[in-house]
Design an enzyme around this catalytic site. Structure first.
Site, PDB file in Angstrom:
ATOM      1  N   VAL A  65      -2.781  -3.921 -11.227  1.00 17.08           N
ATOM      2  CA  VAL A  65      -2.133  -3.293 -10.197  1.00 17.08           C
ATOM      3  C   VAL A  65      -2.390  -4.106  -8.750  1.00 17.08           C
ATOM      4  O   VAL A  65      -1.889  -3.701  -7.644  1.00 17.08           O
ATOM      5  CB  VAL A  65      -2.670  -1.974  -9.806  1.00 17.08           C
ATOM      6  CG1 VAL A  65      -2.138  -1.138 -11.092  1.00 17.08           C
ATOM      7  CG2 VAL A  65      -4.148  -1.805  -9.436  1.00 17.08           C
ATOM      8  N   ASN A  91      -5.473   5.562  -9.895  1.00 17.05           N
ATOM      9  CA  ASN A  91      -6.927   5.745  -9.822  1.00 17.05           C
ATOM     10  C   ASN A  91      -7.619   4.427  -9.865  1.00 17.05           C
ATOM     11  O   ASN A  91      -8.600   4.241  -9.464  1.00 17.05           O
ATOM     12  CB  ASN A  91      -7.228   6.586 -10.960  1.00 17.05           C
ATOM     13  CG  ASN A  91      -8.763   6.611 -11.185  1.00 17.05           C
ATOM     14  OD1 ASN A  91      -9.631   7.219 -10.765  1.00 17.05           O
ATOM     15  ND2 ASN A  91      -9.165   5.653 -12.374  1.00 17.05           N
ATOM     16  N   SER A 143     -12.088   8.598  -1.649  1.00 15.53           N
ATOM     17  CA  SER A 143     -13.416   8.604  -1.821  1.00 15.53           C
ATOM     18  C   SER A 143     -14.077   9.157  -0.561  1.00 15.53           C
ATOM     19  O   SER A 143     -13.269   9.261   0.552  1.00 15.53           O
ATOM     20  CB  SER A 143     -13.983   7.150  -2.122  1.00 15.53           C
ATOM     21  OG  SER A 143     -15.444   7.254  -2.000  1.00 15.53           O
ATOM     22  N   TYR A 157     -14.654  -1.513   0.972  1.00 15.15           N
ATOM     23  CA  TYR A 157     -13.900  -0.512   0.116  1.00 15.15           C
ATOM     24  C   TYR A 157     -13.871   0.877   0.974  1.00 15.15           C
ATOM     25  O   TYR A 157     -12.847   1.413   0.673  1.00 15.15           O
ATOM     26  CB  TYR A 157     -15.149  -0.155  -0.903  1.00 15.15           C
ATOM     27  CG  TYR A 157     -15.031   1.108  -1.949  1.00 15.15           C
ATOM     28  CD1 TYR A 157     -14.352   1.064  -2.727  1.00 15.15           C
ATOM     29  CD2 TYR A 157     -15.723   2.390  -1.406  1.00 15.15           C
ATOM     30  CE1 TYR A 157     -13.951   2.114  -3.771  1.00 15.15           C
ATOM     31  CE2 TYR A 157     -15.534   3.482  -2.294  1.00 15.15           C
ATOM     32  CZ  TYR A 157     -14.509   3.197  -3.380  1.00 15.15           C
ATOM     33  OH  TYR A 157     -14.498   4.320  -4.321  1.00 15.15           O
ATOM     34  N   ILE A 190     -20.081  10.096  -8.767  1.00 18.68           N
ATOM     35  CA  ILE A 190     -19.668  10.654 -10.167  1.00 18.68           C
ATOM     36  C   ILE A 190     -20.309   9.580 -11.188  1.00 18.68           C
ATOM     37  O   ILE A 190     -20.195   8.214 -10.899  1.00 18.68           O
ATOM     38  CB  ILE A 190     -18.272  10.464 -10.398  1.00 18.68           C
ATOM     39  CG1 ILE A 190     -17.629  11.345  -9.063  1.00 18.68           C
ATOM     40  CG2 ILE A 190     -17.641  10.743 -11.570  1.00 18.68           C
ATOM     41  CD1 ILE A 190     -17.855  12.635  -9.318  1.00 18.68           C
TER      42      ILE A 190
END
Length: 256
Positions: A65, A91, A143, A157, A190
């Protein structure tokens, strides 16, 4: 299995492992036809095998992507196969720590391509199809990093994820009259396969000390949030993000 997503076709990117795999499998269990989009074929095939073994319907499309052309091809291949596209869950993301003052242009460009610019490319390629659906959904993984918290060496990020939240609000506004909703989920810590393999038990426990609920999140925790946003129950929600972090962003938990 329920029929909450019966008749829907969904693309889930980054679906070879972790959160993306959990989303793809949960959507399939709720009767969606799911295109598993991932850069690496082997884990993507494993996700597809799990989906099919559970009685779901879907296919694997290997894609990267970070390219506008690849995103357009992914959308086009999906519509060619199933004749429609109702849900996009973007995602896929890249996260690679690098100190703020030494971030290379290559690192910054790649992070923004995968995490942010791809959202625009999915809108450009997919929106005309989502508008034809009676329940079009553009959903994105954001996030708490960059939005609620900061961590060392994650400037690229965190900035990309803060920008994703801005994209969600603006895109939602622009397509609301077309019946398409745009929403996201902000995960906290997570415990995906990636973290399970990379972190020791002590490191996991150290991360959990910051979480009010006292446990790490699971990919299924995030998948269920996306299922809600994709479902008819969320038809009047748009331009929002759900924080799924067990209270991590509320403040430091005090535990020995």
């Amino acid at each position: 299995m329920s029929d909450i997503l019966a008749g829907r076709v969904a693309i889930v990117t980054g679906a070879g492992t972790g959160i993306g795999r959990a989303i793809a499998l949960l959507f399939a269990r709720n009767a969606a036809k799911v295109v598993i989009a991932t850069r690496s074929e082997a884990p993507g095939q494993e996700s597809l095998d799990l989906l099919l073994a559970a009685g779901g319907e879907g296919k694997l499309l290997v894609t990267d992507v970070s390219s506008r052309e690849a995103v357009a091809d992914l959308v086009g291949d999906t519509v060619s196969t199933y004749g429609q596209l109702d849900i996009i869950v973007h995602n896929a993301a890249t996260i690679s720590p690098e100190p703020l003052v030494t971030i290379s242009d290559e690192h910054l460009d790649h992070t923004l391509d995968v995490n942010l610019k791809s959202a625009f490319w999915f809108a450009a390629a997919g929106m005309k199809h989502l508008k034809r659906s009676d329940a079009g959904r553009l959903l994105l993984t954001s996030s708490i990093i960059g939005n609620r918290q900061s961590l060392p060496a994650l400037a690229a990020y965190g900035t990309s994820k803060a920008a994703i939240n801005g994209f969600i609000r603006q895109a939602a506004y622009e397509v609301a009259e077309d019946g398409v909703t745009v929403n996201g989920v902000e995960p906290g810590f997570i415990l995906t396969e990636r973290f399970s393999d990379a972190l020791s038990a002590e490191q996991v426990a150290d991360n959990v000390r910051y979480i009010a609920s006292g446990r790490a999140g699971t990919p299924d925790d995030i998948a269920h949030a996306f299922l809600f946003l994709a479902s008819p129950a969320a038809r009047h929600i748009t331009g929002q993000t759900l924080i799924v972090d067990g209270g991590q962003s509320l403040g430091r938990a005090i535990r020995s």
